[in-house]
Every structure is written in C-alpha cells, then in structure tokens.
Design a protein around this motif. Structure first.
Motif, PDB file in Angstrom:
ATOM      1  N   LEU A  18       0.773  -1.181   0.021  1.00 20.32           N
ATOM      2  CA  LEU A  18       0.018   0.035  -0.037  1.00 20.32           C
ATOM      3  C   LEU A  18       0.831   1.221   0.056  1.00 20.32           C
ATOM      4  CD1 LEU A  18      -2.638  -0.691   2.690  1.00 20.32           C
ATOM      5  CD2 LEU A  18      -3.278  -0.747   0.567  1.00 20.32           C
ATOM      6  N   ARG A  19       0.252   2.301  -0.491  1.00 16.86           N
ATOM      7  CA  ARG A  19       1.219   3.466  -0.440  1.00 16.86           C
ATOM      8  C   ARG A  19      -0.005   4.674   0.377  1.00 16.86           C
ATOM      9  NH1 ARG A  19       3.424   7.599  -5.147  1.00 16.86           N
ATOM     10  NH2 ARG A  19       1.148   8.156  -5.294  1.00 16.86           N
ATOM     11  N   LEU A  20       0.718   4.993   1.399  1.00 16.69           N
ATOM     12  CA  LEU A  20      -0.118   6.174   1.924  1.00 16.69           C
ATOM     13  C   LEU A  20       0.360   7.317   1.575  1.00 16.69           C
ATOM     14  CD1 LEU A  20      -0.218   4.635   5.600  1.00 16.69           C
ATOM     15  CD2 LEU A  20      -1.721   4.328   3.623  1.00 16.69           C
ATOM     16  N   SER A  21      -0.593   8.357   1.644  1.00 17.43           N
ATOM     17  CA  SER A  21      -0.322   9.792   1.190  1.00 17.43           C
ATOM     18  C   SER A  21      -0.713  10.901   2.336  1.00 17.43           C
ATOM     19  CB  SER A  21      -1.027  10.215   0.117  1.00 17.43           C
ATOM     20  OG  SER A  21      -0.497   9.476  -1.180  1.00 17.43           O
ATOM     21  N   CYS A  22       0.092  11.726   2.739  1.00 16.69           N
ATOM     22  CA  CYS A  22      -0.257  12.824   3.644  1.00 16.69           C
ATOM     23  C   CYS A  22      -0.088  14.205   2.852  1.00 16.69           C
ATOM     24  CB  CYS A  22       0.837  12.782   4.670  1.00 16.69           C
ATOM     25  SG  CYS A  22       0.641  14.115   5.942  1.00 16.69           S
ATOM     26  N   ALA A  23      -1.147  14.786   2.841  1.00 15.23           N
ATOM     27  CA  ALA A  23      -1.316  15.934   1.869  1.00 15.23           C
ATOM     28  C   ALA A  23      -1.792  17.269   2.921  1.00 15.23           C
ATOM     29  CB  ALA A  23      -2.291  16.022   0.881  1.00 15.23           C
ATOM     30  N   ALA A  24      -1.036  18.450   2.615  1.00 17.02           N
ATOM     31  CA  ALA A  24      -1.329  19.609   3.352  1.00 17.02           C
ATOM     32  C   ALA A  24      -1.582  20.738   2.445  1.00 17.02           C
ATOM     33  CB  ALA A  24       0.064  20.061   4.119  1.00 17.02           C
ATOM     34  N   PRO A  25      -2.980  20.545   2.011  1.00 19.48           N
ATOM     35  CA  PRO A  25      -3.495  21.701   0.892  1.00 19.48           C
ATOM     36  C   PRO A  25      -3.182  23.035   1.373  1.00 19.48           C
ATOM     37  CG  PRO A  25      -5.028  19.877   1.421  1.00 19.48           C
ATOM     38  CD  PRO A  25      -3.879  19.765   2.354  1.00 19.48           C
ATOM     39  N   GLY A  26      -2.375  23.735   0.757  1.00 21.63           N
ATOM     40  CA  GLY A  26      -2.280  25.428   0.851  1.00 21.63           C
ATOM     41  C   GLY A  26      -1.058  25.613   1.879  1.00 21.63           C
ATOM     42  N   PHE A  27      -0.246  24.574   2.206  1.00 21.75           N
ATOM     43  CA  PHE A  27       0.961  24.759   3.042  1.00 21.75           C
ATOM     44  C   PHE A  27       2.179  24.120   2.258  1.00 21.75           C
ATOM     45  CE2 PHE A  27      -0.484  26.723   6.929  1.00 21.75           C
ATOM     46  CZ  PHE A  27      -1.718  26.213   6.890  1.00 21.75           C
ATOM     47  N   THR A  28       3.371  24.739   2.752  1.00 20.35           N
ATOM     48  CA  THR A  28       4.471  24.483   1.908  1.00 20.35           C
ATOM     49  C   THR A  28       5.023  23.299   3.011  1.00 20.35           C
ATOM     50  OG1 THR A  28       4.795  26.661   0.967  1.00 20.35           O
ATOM     51  CG2 THR A  28       6.956  25.051   1.207  1.00 20.35           C
ATOM     52  N   LEU A  29       4.935  22.121   2.525  1.00 19.06           N
ATOM     53  CA  LEU A  29       5.612  21.067   3.392  1.00 19.06           C
ATOM     54  C   LEU A  29       7.009  21.189   3.451  1.00 19.06           C
ATOM     55  CD1 LEU A  29       3.495  17.795   3.144  1.00 19.06           C
ATOM     56  CD2 LEU A  29       3.526  19.658   5.004  1.00 19.06           C
ATOM     57  N   GLY A  30       7.672  21.723   2.635  1.00 16.78           N
ATOM     58  CA  GLY A  30       9.258  22.227   2.838  1.00 16.78           C
ATOM     59  C   GLY A  30       9.922  22.595   4.019  1.00 16.78           C
ATOM     60  N   ASP A  31       8.782  23.345   4.736  1.00 16.90           N
ATOM     61  CA  ASP A  31       9.125  23.959   6.189  1.00 16.90           C
ATOM     62  C   ASP A  31       8.840  22.903   7.286  1.00 16.90           C
ATOM     63  OD1 ASP A  31       7.836  27.149   5.056  1.00 16.90           O
ATOM     64  OD2 ASP A  31       9.713  26.310   4.677  1.00 16.90           O
ATOM     65  N   TYR A  95      -1.184   7.585  10.937  1.00 18.04           N
ATOM     66  CA  TYR A  95      -1.373   9.173  11.267  1.00 18.04           C
ATOM     67  C   TYR A  95      -0.265   9.814  10.739  1.00 18.04           C
ATOM     68  CZ  TYR A  95      -5.283   7.816  14.556  1.00 18.04           C
ATOM     69  OH  TYR A  95      -6.109   7.127  15.125  1.00 18.04           O
ATOM     70  N   CYS A  96      -0.195  10.838  10.118  1.00 20.55           N
ATOM     71  CA  CYS A  96       0.921  11.666   9.689  1.00 20.55           C
ATOM     72  C   CYS A  96       0.872  12.932  10.618  1.00 20.55           C
ATOM     73  CB  CYS A  96       1.025  12.347   8.120  1.00 20.55           C
ATOM     74  SG  CYS A  96      -0.383  12.997   7.467  1.00 20.55           S
ATOM     75  N   ALA A  97       1.922  13.438  10.820  1.00 20.55           N
ATOM     76  CA  ALA A  97       2.131  14.539  11.678  1.00 20.55           C
ATOM     77  C   ALA A  97       3.005  15.504  11.218  1.00 20.55           C
ATOM     78  CB  ALA A  97       2.302  14.026  13.127  1.00 20.55           C
ATOM     79  N   ALA A  98       2.917  16.632  11.606  1.00 18.63           N
ATOM     80  CA  ALA A  98       3.791  17.723  11.086  1.00 18.63           C
ATOM     81  C   ALA A  98       4.378  18.663  11.990  1.00 18.63           C
ATOM     82  CB  ALA A  98       3.268  18.439  10.190  1.00 18.63           C
ATOM     83  N   ARG A  99       5.633  19.145  11.876  1.00 20.21           N
ATOM     84  CA  ARG A  99       6.303  19.972  12.777  1.00 20.21           C
ATOM     85  C   ARG A  99       6.968  21.045  11.896  1.00 20.21           C
ATOM     86  NH1 ARG A  99      10.065  19.802  18.325  1.00 20.21           N
ATOM     87  NH2 ARG A  99      10.752  21.786  18.187  1.00 20.21           N
ATOM     88  N   ARG A 100       7.077  22.155  12.337  1.00 18.06           N
ATOM     89  CA  ARG A 100       7.658  23.125  11.518  1.00 18.06           C
ATOM     90  C   ARG A 100       8.872  23.505  12.135  1.00 18.06           C
ATOM     91  NH1 ARG A 100       8.487  28.703  10.315  1.00 18.06           N
ATOM     92  NH2 ARG A 100       8.054  29.212   8.115  1.00 18.06           N
ATOM     93  N   PHE A 101      10.000  23.405  11.353  1.00 22.60           N
ATOM     94  CA  PHE A 101      11.443  23.875  11.734  1.00 22.60           C
ATOM     95  C   PHE A 101      11.773  25.026  10.752  1.00 22.60           C
ATOM     96  CE2 PHE A 101      12.835  20.784  14.580  1.00 22.60           C
ATOM     97  CZ  PHE A 101      11.932  19.469  14.218  1.00 22.60           C
ATOM     98  N   SER A 102      12.327  26.096  11.460  1.00 26.10           N
ATOM     99  CA  SER A 102      12.904  27.214  10.794  1.00 26.10           C
ATOM    100  C   SER A 102      14.164  26.914  10.142  1.00 26.10           C
ATOM    101  CB  SER A 102      12.765  28.382  11.670  1.00 26.10           C
ATOM    102  OG  SER A 102      11.580  28.812  12.110  1.00 26.10           O
ATOM    103  N   TYR A 103      14.976  26.260  10.951  1.00 22.16           N
ATOM    104  CA  TYR A 103      16.712  26.272  10.543  1.00 22.16           C
ATOM    105  C   TYR A 103      17.045  24.669  10.506  1.00 22.16           C
ATOM    106  CZ  TYR A 103      16.394  31.006  11.611  1.00 22.16           C
ATOM    107  OH  TYR A 103      16.150  32.443  11.685  1.00 22.16           O
ATOM    108  N   SER A 104      16.590  24.071  11.486  1.00 18.92           N
ATOM    109  CA  SER A 104      16.980  22.433  11.826  1.00 18.92           C
ATOM    110  C   SER A 104      16.546  21.658  10.770  1.00 18.92           C
ATOM    111  CB  SER A 104      16.688  21.954  13.180  1.00 18.92           C
ATOM    112  OG  SER A 104      17.012  20.675  13.349  1.00 18.92           O
ATOM    113  N   ASP A 105      17.183  20.569  10.304  1.00 18.64           N
ATOM    114  CA  ASP A 105      16.779  19.628   9.343  1.00 18.64           C
ATOM    115  C   ASP A 105      16.412  18.235  10.328  1.00 18.64           C
ATOM    116  OD1 ASP A 105      17.867  17.957   6.137  1.00 18.64           O
ATOM    117  OD2 ASP A 105      15.794  19.037   6.863  1.00 18.64           O
ATOM    118  N   ALA A 106      16.029  18.451  11.351  1.00 20.28           N
ATOM    119  CA  ALA A 106      15.898  17.301  12.292  1.00 20.28           C
ATOM    120  C   ALA A 106      14.548  16.374  11.608  1.00 20.28           C
ATOM    121  CB  ALA A 106      15.529  17.818  13.575  1.00 20.28           C
TER     122      ALA A 106
END
Length: 127
Positions: A18-31, A95-106
């Motif tokens: 299976l392939r799960l997807s986690c989408a964030a419409p309108g947000f930049t997941l690169g952050d 579940y997918c979860a997100a945390r914004r990082f300004s500088y760290s690539d953690a």
C-alpha cells in the motif's frame, strides 16, 4: 491552520503493498518535518517513520526498516509512505504529523514533538 489529510489505507493480503499519502493543501511542506505513526487496538501509538523538511534525513522503526519507504514531494505538498511486504502486525490506524522547523533539518521520532496531526487512515493486513 495546517491541516493534514491522509489517504491510501485499505485492506491488503499479507505480502501485499500500500502507499499512504499525507497532503497539506495550501501549505509548504518544505518547512515541515513529517512523521508517520500508527496505533493498533489496545496498543500504544508507535512511531513508524519520519522525514526532515528537506527530505535529506529519514528514520524508520526497526520493525518496518527495509519494507517501508518514506518520501516527500514538496512541489505537491505531499509525503508518501510506501509499504511493501505487509504483515498482519502492520494492521493499525496510520497517522501523519507535522512540525515546522525554521532552521534545523531534524526528523523527530516521538509523537509529542509534532504540532499537527491528521485524522488517520486504516490499514488492515489480513488474508
């Protein structure tokens, strides 16, 4: 407000994929660093995999290493979890979860490090 939408769950036979997807419409997941977690009935939530905001760092729990692959398409604002060689013990709500990082690539592997959560998608592995 960041909203995460998971999809791709379902019923699959042991050994299937299976392939799960986690989408964030309108947000930049690169952050954002993105984590995948799962919870089976009667069990605690478990961290499965995570990917850093750049995509350069990933982590897998030992039980899925070599079978699951996490990837990120920043252009589509979507993170994928490709799950191969599925086993009955992989059955859970994912579940997918997100945390914004300004500088760290953690790439945090613990749930309480994340700020935003999706609603979950059921994965059932059974013959």
């Amino acid at each position: 407000q960041l909203q995460l939408v998971e999809s791709g769950g379902g019923l699959v036979q042991p050994g299937g994929s299976l392939r799960l997807s986690c989408a964030a419409p309108g947000f930049t997941l690169g952050d954002y660093a993105i984590g995948w977690f799962r919870q089976a009935p009667g069990k605690e939530r478990e961290g499965v995999s995570c990917i850093s905001r750049s995509g350069g760092m990933t982590h897998y729990v030992d039980s899925v290493a070599g079978r699951f692959t996490i990837s990120k398409d920043n252009a589509k604002n979507t993170v994928y979890l490709q799950m191969n060689s599925l086993k009955p013990e992989d059955t859970a709500v994912y579940y997918c979860a997100a945390r914004r990082f300004s500088y760290s690539d953690a790439c945090p592997s613990v749930g309480n490090a994340y700020e935003h959560w999706g609603q979950g998608t059921q994965v059932t592995v059974s013959s």
